[in-house]
Design a protein around this motif. Structure first.
Motif, PDB file in Angstrom:
ATOM      1  N   PHE A   1      41.196  29.889  24.219  1.00 19.53           N
ATOM      2  CA  PHE A   1      41.257  31.259  24.726  1.00 19.53           C
ATOM      3  C   PHE A   1      40.067  32.098  24.248  1.00 19.53           C
ATOM      4  CE2 PHE A   1      45.501  29.568  23.779  1.00 19.53           C
ATOM      5  CZ  PHE A   1      46.006  29.478  25.068  1.00 19.53           C
ATOM      6  N   PHE A   2      39.741  32.004  22.970  1.00 18.04           N
ATOM      7  CA  PHE A   2      38.768  32.924  22.395  1.00 18.04           C
ATOM      8  C   PHE A   2      37.324  32.525  22.649  1.00 18.04           C
ATOM      9  CE2 PHE A   2      42.675  33.616  20.082  1.00 18.04           C
ATOM     10  CZ  PHE A   2      42.760  35.001  20.059  1.00 18.04           C
ATOM     11  N   GLN A   3      37.072  31.262  23.035  1.00 21.59           N
ATOM     12  CA  GLN A   3      35.703  30.846  23.350  1.00 21.59           C
ATOM     13  C   GLN A   3      35.473  30.684  24.846  1.00 21.59           C
ATOM     14  OE1 GLN A   3      33.692  31.123  21.057  1.00 21.59           O
ATOM     15  NE2 GLN A   3      35.046  31.083  19.295  1.00 21.59           N
ATOM     16  N   SER A   4      36.449  31.046  25.651  1.00 21.70           N
ATOM     17  CA  SER A   4      36.283  30.924  27.100  1.00 21.70           C
ATOM     18  C   SER A   4      36.905  32.104  27.833  1.00 21.70           C
ATOM     19  CB  SER A   4      36.885  29.605  27.596  1.00 21.70           C
ATOM     20  OG  SER A   4      38.254  29.512  27.232  1.00 21.70           O
ATOM     21  N   LEU A   5      38.220  32.276  27.719  1.00 17.42           N
ATOM     22  CA  LEU A   5      38.910  33.271  28.534  1.00 17.42           C
ATOM     23  C   LEU A   5      38.678  34.699  28.058  1.00 17.42           C
ATOM     24  CD1 LEU A   5      42.313  31.497  29.302  1.00 17.42           C
ATOM     25  CD2 LEU A   5      40.131  31.401  30.526  1.00 17.42           C
ATOM     26  N   GLU A   6      38.547  34.910  26.753  1.00 17.90           N
ATOM     27  CA  GLU A   6      38.332  36.284  26.276  1.00 17.90           C
ATOM     28  C   GLU A   6      36.966  36.833  26.707  1.00 17.90           C
ATOM     29  OE1 GLU A   6      40.630  38.389  24.830  1.00 17.90           O
ATOM     30  OE2 GLU A   6      41.908  36.740  25.496  1.00 17.90           O
ATOM     31  N   PRO A   7      35.856  36.115  26.462  1.00 14.33           N
ATOM     32  CA  PRO A   7      34.581  36.628  26.992  1.00 14.33           C
ATOM     33  C   PRO A   7      34.562  36.666  28.514  1.00 14.33           C
ATOM     34  CG  PRO A   7      34.301  34.449  26.010  1.00 14.33           C
ATOM     35  CD  PRO A   7      35.656  34.923  25.619  1.00 14.33           C
TER      36      PRO A   7
ATOM     37  N   ARG B   1      29.180  37.513  18.972  1.00 13.14           N
ATOM     38  CA  ARG B   1      28.365  38.605  18.438  1.00 13.14           C
ATOM     39  C   ARG B   1      27.104  38.075  17.744  1.00 13.14           C
ATOM     40  NH1 ARG B   1      33.445  40.115  16.605  1.00 13.14           N
ATOM     41  NH2 ARG B   1      32.867  39.884  14.421  1.00 13.14           N
ATOM     42  N   THR B   2      27.134  36.791  17.343  1.00 13.53           N
ATOM     43  CA  THR B   2      25.960  36.190  16.709  1.00 13.53           C
ATOM     44  C   THR B   2      25.248  35.206  17.630  1.00 13.53           C
ATOM     45  OG1 THR B   2      27.445  34.568  15.681  1.00 13.53           O
ATOM     46  CG2 THR B   2      26.810  36.479  14.352  1.00 13.53           C
ATOM     47  N   GLN B   3      25.622  35.197  18.912  1.00 15.34           N
ATOM     48  CA  GLN B   3      24.912  34.427  19.952  1.00 15.34           C
ATOM     49  C   GLN B   3      24.939  32.925  19.690  1.00 15.34           C
ATOM     50  OE1 GLN B   3      21.057  36.254  19.737  1.00 15.34           O
ATOM     51  NE2 GLN B   3      22.002  38.270  19.616  1.00 15.34           N
ATOM     52  N   LEU B   4      26.099  32.413  19.325  1.00 10.84           N
ATOM     53  CA  LEU B   4      26.236  30.988  19.059  1.00 10.84           C
ATOM     54  C   LEU B   4      26.725  30.210  20.273  1.00 10.84           C
ATOM     55  CD1 LEU B   4      25.867  31.764  16.060  1.00 10.84           C
ATOM     56  CD2 LEU B   4      27.670  30.144  15.515  1.00 10.84           C
ATOM     57  N   ARG B   5      27.191  30.901  21.306  1.00 18.56           N
ATOM     58  CA  ARG B   5      27.806  30.216  22.437  1.00 18.56           C
ATOM     59  C   ARG B   5      27.021  30.470  23.714  1.00 18.56           C
ATOM     60  NH1 ARG B   5      31.622  26.622  20.397  1.00 18.56           N
ATOM     61  NH2 ARG B   5      32.700  27.619  18.650  1.00 18.56           N
ATOM     62  N   SER B   6      26.994  29.457  24.571  1.00 17.66           N
ATOM     63  CA  SER B   6      26.377  29.626  25.887  1.00 17.66           C
ATOM     64  C   SER B   6      27.313  30.414  26.786  1.00 17.66           C
ATOM     65  CB  SER B   6      26.082  28.263  26.513  1.00 17.66           C
ATOM     66  OG  SER B   6      25.699  28.403  27.860  1.00 17.66           O
ATOM     67  N   SER B   7      26.747  31.315  27.573  1.00 19.70           N
ATOM     68  CA  SER B   7      27.550  32.158  28.464  1.00 19.70           C
ATOM     69  C   SER B   7      27.952  31.437  29.739  1.00 19.70           C
ATOM     70  CB  SER B   7      26.765  33.419  28.821  1.00 19.70           C
ATOM     71  OG  SER B   7      25.548  33.084  29.465  1.00 19.70           O
ATOM     72  N   LEU B   8      27.437  30.223  29.980  1.00 22.19           N
ATOM     73  CA  LEU B   8      27.724  29.524  31.231  1.00 22.19           C
ATOM     74  C   LEU B   8      29.210  29.231  31.392  1.00 22.19           C
ATOM     75  CD1 LEU B   8      24.743  27.003  31.321  1.00 22.19           C
ATOM     76  CD2 LEU B   8      25.000  29.099  32.652  1.00 22.19           C
ATOM     77  N   HIS B   9      29.866  28.790  30.320  1.00 23.99           N
ATOM     78  CA  HIS B   9      31.277  28.424  30.416  1.00 23.99           C
ATOM     79  C   HIS B   9      32.167  29.620  30.750  1.00 23.99           C
ATOM     80  CE1 HIS B   9      35.118  26.659  28.506  1.00 23.99           C
ATOM     81  NE2 HIS B   9      34.959  26.122  29.698  1.00 23.99           N
ATOM     82  N   PRO B  10      32.124  30.721  29.995  1.00 27.09           N
ATOM     83  CA  PRO B  10      32.970  31.863  30.372  1.00 27.09           C
ATOM     84  C   PRO B  10      32.602  32.483  31.711  1.00 27.09           C
ATOM     85  CG  PRO B  10      31.536  32.440  28.534  1.00 27.09           C
ATOM     86  CD  PRO B  10      31.434  30.960  28.709  1.00 27.09           C
ATOM     87  N   GLU B  11      31.355  32.356  32.141  1.00 26.28           N
ATOM     88  CA  GLU B  11      30.987  32.906  33.441  1.00 26.28           C
ATOM     89  C   GLU B  11      31.744  32.224  34.574  1.00 26.28           C
ATOM     90  OE1 GLU B  11      26.773  32.732  33.788  1.00 26.28           O
ATOM     91  OE2 GLU B  11      26.449  34.653  32.801  1.00 26.28           O
ATOM     92  N   VAL B  12      32.041  30.946  34.407  1.00 27.35           N
ATOM     93  CA  VAL B  12      32.843  30.243  35.417  1.00 27.35           C
ATOM     94  C   VAL B  12      34.219  30.887  35.533  1.00 27.35           C
ATOM     95  CG1 VAL B  12      33.956  28.052  35.988  1.00 27.35           C
ATOM     96  CG2 VAL B  12      31.621  28.068  35.096  1.00 27.35           C
ATOM     97  N   PHE B  13      34.854  31.143  34.392  1.00 29.59           N
ATOM     98  CA  PHE B  13      36.184  31.736  34.417  1.00 29.59           C
ATOM     99  C   PHE B  13      36.135  33.218  34.773  1.00 29.59           C
ATOM    100  CE2 PHE B  13      36.793  28.036  31.605  1.00 29.59           C
ATOM    101  CZ  PHE B  13      37.775  27.392  32.340  1.00 29.59           C
TER     102      PHE B  13
ATOM    103  N   SER C   1      43.543  17.867  28.835  1.00 35.33           N
ATOM    104  CA  SER C   1      42.502  17.901  29.866  1.00 35.33           C
ATOM    105  C   SER C   1      42.524  19.158  30.719  1.00 35.33           C
ATOM    106  CB  SER C   1      42.615  16.669  30.771  1.00 35.33           C
ATOM    107  OG  SER C   1      43.805  16.698  31.530  1.00 35.33           O
ATOM    108  N   THR C   2      43.672  19.810  30.859  1.00 38.86           N
ATOM    109  CA  THR C   2      43.756  21.015  31.701  1.00 38.86           C
ATOM    110  C   THR C   2      43.648  22.307  30.902  1.00 38.86           C
ATOM    111  OG1 THR C   2      46.179  20.990  31.598  1.00 38.86           O
ATOM    112  CG2 THR C   2      45.147  19.826  33.432  1.00 38.86           C
ATOM    113  N   ARG C   3      43.294  22.213  29.635  1.00 39.90           N
ATOM    114  CA  ARG C   3      43.098  23.419  28.830  1.00 39.90           C
ATOM    115  C   ARG C   3      41.662  23.919  28.995  1.00 39.90           C
ATOM    116  NH1 ARG C   3      47.432  24.154  25.309  1.00 39.90           N
ATOM    117  NH2 ARG C   3      48.782  22.334  25.096  1.00 39.90           N
ATOM    118  N   THR C   4      41.488  25.208  28.793  1.00 38.84           N
ATOM    119  CA  THR C   4      40.192  25.838  29.067  1.00 38.84           C
ATOM    120  C   THR C   4      39.250  25.750  27.873  1.00 38.84           C
ATOM    121  OG1 THR C   4      41.194  27.974  28.491  1.00 38.84           O
ATOM    122  CG2 THR C   4      41.090  27.393  30.825  1.00 38.84           C
ATOM    123  N   LEU C   5      39.196  24.588  27.259  1.00 40.32           N
ATOM    124  CA  LEU C   5      38.263  24.327  26.165  1.00 40.32           C
ATOM    125  C   LEU C   5      36.925  23.869  26.727  1.00 40.32           C
ATOM    126  CD1 LEU C   5      40.754  22.346  23.928  1.00 40.32           C
ATOM    127  CD2 LEU C   5      39.636  24.450  23.201  1.00 40.32           C
TER     128      LEU C   5
END
Length: 656
Positions: A61-67, A86-98, A174-178
């Motif tokens: 949830f916090f690395q995909s659905l929240e952003p 907030r420290t720019q550790l994650r790519s925005s591509l994944h949450p942009e899909v959701f 497999s169906t979780r938003t990780l």
């Protein structure tokens, strides 16, 4: 002398009496059957996704659905954005899909005029359905990859599909938003399209193959064996494989370990010309994705692109990683490379250890058994046979020597990659089973050979009993993990959301306030609370970003201060309003829970709803005695838990 028989590729082009070649007719029927299988898999995984009732990992949830929620509904949507973003550790591509999924769901809800409860259910279901499609593609391409090894449509290939469908881990995860789930799907598809038949050098020796090699060097011929890879030529296969691999590495930098193990042996064995082609295509794929990202950015964020004055894409020189630069520039509004920052924070600064350490043999003794369950013995046997050089059993229709060579090359590469990935991740202190997830499709393909032999007819009674017990065991594990274990932390949000909807319907106060006195990230957040009128806060667990290494051993985050430092009762007395003057007023915003002023003695007002685990109930009862609070909901969570703070039911006390 008798005439030479036609070559294999020539035979494939001889027309039949009806005007269509037998090969093309067979390929057409195969494509129709694969589409049918894919449709069934999509339906199966949608049911899988919509029936999940349990909690697995906060990152779901916090690395995909929240952003994604914040991207779709704005900065004021009360999404919980964790420190990684907030420290720019994650790519925005994944949450942009959701975010796109949420955007479509919002438009659909408005178009259909859905009421408040139905709208909330749609927002909860939409990301699950999107992820179900990814899970179906994972099953589908695992089966197709097995077809390249054992022969498409073969019984062993279908055994691989059965392993994927009957896998408790696949049903549970497999169906979780990780991001690990998308990474695994991308990896399986990319490996399927990796052109082993010309990258692995088997066509480079001997004068008898000189003419064929020349055609392979041109990379323009679509030969008979290329039809096993969706009628794509070698160059198209390589490009598609590299594009998908690049996305997987951007989502999860550790995925690069898989491609090191896959590509380095290929580069070692091919000619210098083909080595040049691979490097050229890597650069081509990086620039192509940048161009696609530029078009998408100008369509979706035209004002933002104008505001930040992005440089032209011709200036991008970041190779494969360039595919995420523009997207992250738009999301973070600064130039950054999240994969590099991810490695720096987790390895150089050892921040991953803050979230737990495991012993070196964890993946061998716990990770692989959890991933494979009843398939583990067959995976061990299959890996051993592959590394010993045993021949691959293919269907009688696909028994050409060249195809057998390709099959063995693919299978041995999958085995070595799985071992390399497992051993490499074992060197990292922080370990989780899901980090090893991308090699599960490989292990299913490897397991299918021994399992197919084990189930070869005639099937004895003892083997039938073993098969029945294995299926029953898988069913019990999948059912318990997806329906029982840690379901209370999901059910409580449904209760709170429905309670808020009832308050709205009764024209009472439009705001509902909630405080979660739990270890941080114990429940989903805005993706399940949904309604903006629900104002909630929870204990946080920010890592020691600015704390020297010598002082980190004594560092306590807010949740640790609550449970281990001050203790629950002193913490509540220090940081919450006096219970004698408490009112059912609106609590502070969630962001107040991250405000440094709280450590200076600032107090939160008591919310209308206090949520906690059962083990904390005696202390909550002591603090809230003689107040208006009462128990208003209790839900079963789990029979056992390795974290003592999360034991027992989930309880809600209310003061409405």
């Amino acid at each position: 002398m008798p005439p030479h028989p036609p070559s294999k590729s020539a035979r494939a082009t001889i027309p039949s009496s009806t005007g269509a070649s037998p090969r093309s007719s067979s390929s057409g029927r195969y494509r129709e059957s694969t589409l049918g299988v894919l449709g069934l898999l999509v339906a199966f995984r949608i049911v899988n996704a919509l029936t999940l009732r349990t909690f697995f990992q906060p990152d779901e949830f916090f690395q995909s659905l929240e952003p994604a929620w914040q991207l779709a509904f704005g900065q004021d949507s009360n999404a919980w954005i964790t420190w990684e973003w907030r420290t720019q550790l994650r790519s925005s591509l994944h949450p942009e899909v959701f975010a796109g999924v949420y955007f479509v769901a919002a438009k659909l809800a408005t178009l259909c005029g859905l009421n408040l409860p139905s709208r909330a259910e749609l927002f909860i279901a939409a990301p699950r359905v999107a992820q179900a499609i990814s899970a179906a593609l994972l099953d589908h391409y695992t089966w197709k990859l097995a077809g390249r090894v054992y022969g498409r449509g073969s019984r062993t290939a279908f055994t691989t599909l059965a392993l994927s469908i009957c896998s408790p881990w696949q049903w549970f995860c497999s169906t979780r938003t990780l991001s690990n789930c998308v990474e695994t799907t991308l990896t399986a598809i990319a490996c399927y399209y990796w052109p082993c038949h010309w990258l692995d050098g088997r066509l480079n020796s001997g004068p008898a193959t000189r003419d064929r090699n020349a055609r392979e060097f041109n990379l323009k011929q679509i030969t008979d064996e290329d039809e096993d890879v969706d009628n794509l030529g070698p160059l198209s296969q390589l490009r598609l494989s590299l594009l998908l691999a690049a996305f997987a590495c951007i989502l999860r930098p550790t995925n690069s370990l898989i491609w090191l193990a896959t590509s380095i042996p290929s580069l070692w064995r091919v000619s210098s010309r083909k080595r040049y082609i691979i490097v050229r295509e890597i650069l081509f794929c990086g620039l192509a994705i940048v161009c696609i990202a530029s078009v998408r950015a100008n369509r979706k964020f035209p004002s933002l692109v104008t505001h930040i004055q992005l440089p032209p894409t011709d200036d991008a020189r970041s190779g494969v990683l360039a595919c995420s630069v523009l997207s992250d520039r738009i999301y973070y509004q600064v130039w950054t490379l999240p994969p590099l920052r991810f490695l720096y924070f987790n390895i150089a600064q050892s921040l991953a250890v803050f979230y737990g350490k495991n012993r070196p043999d964890y993946y061998l003794t716990e990770g692989l058994p959890l991933l494979l369950t009843t398939a583990l013995p067959f995976a061990i046997v299959g890996t051993w046979q592959t590394l010993r050089g045993h021949a691959v059993r293919r269907s009688s229709a696909s028994s050409a020597p060249d195809e057998d060579s390709v099959a063995h090359t693919i299978l041995s590469r999958l085995a070595w990659t799985s071992l390399f990935m497992t051993l490499s991740l074992s060197l990292i202190s922080h370990k989780e089973v899901r980090f090893l997830y991308p090699v599960l499709p490989f292990l299913h393909v490897i397991s299918a050979g021994p399992l197919s032999s084990f189930l070869a007819p005639p099937l004895s009674l003892s083997r039938r009993v073993i098969l029945s017990l294995a299926l029953l065991f898988n069913l019990l594990i999948a059912g318990y993990a997806s329906q029982v274990h840690q379901r209370g932390v999901i059910d409580v949000l449904s209760y709170l959301r429905h309670k808020h909807e009832a308050r709205i319907a009764d024209a009472r106060l439009s705001a509902t306030t909630i405080g979660f006195l739990m270890p941080c990230h114990s429940t989903p957040w805005r993706s399940h609370l949904v309604h903006p009128g629900i104002d909630a806060w929870a204990l946080t667990c920010e890592p020691p970003l600015d704390v020297p290494l010598s002082e980190r051993a004594s560092y306590l985050d807010e949740a640790d201060q609550f449970y281990k430092g001050l203790g629950p009762v002193p913490w509540l007395k220090k940081y919450m309003d006096d219970t004698k003057s408490m009112k059912g007023s609106r609590s502070g915003m969630h962001w107040a829970s991250q405000d440094a002023k709280l450590k200076g003695g600032d107090r939160r007002p008591w919310p209308q709803n206090v949520v906690f685990f059962e083990q904390l109930e005696p202390k909550i009862r002591h603090v809230l005695k003689d107040t208006g609070y009462r128990e208003c909901w209790r839900g079963f969570n789990t029979h056992f838990h390795d974290d003592w703070r999360r034991k027992g039911d989930v309880v809600v006390w209310c003061n409405d």
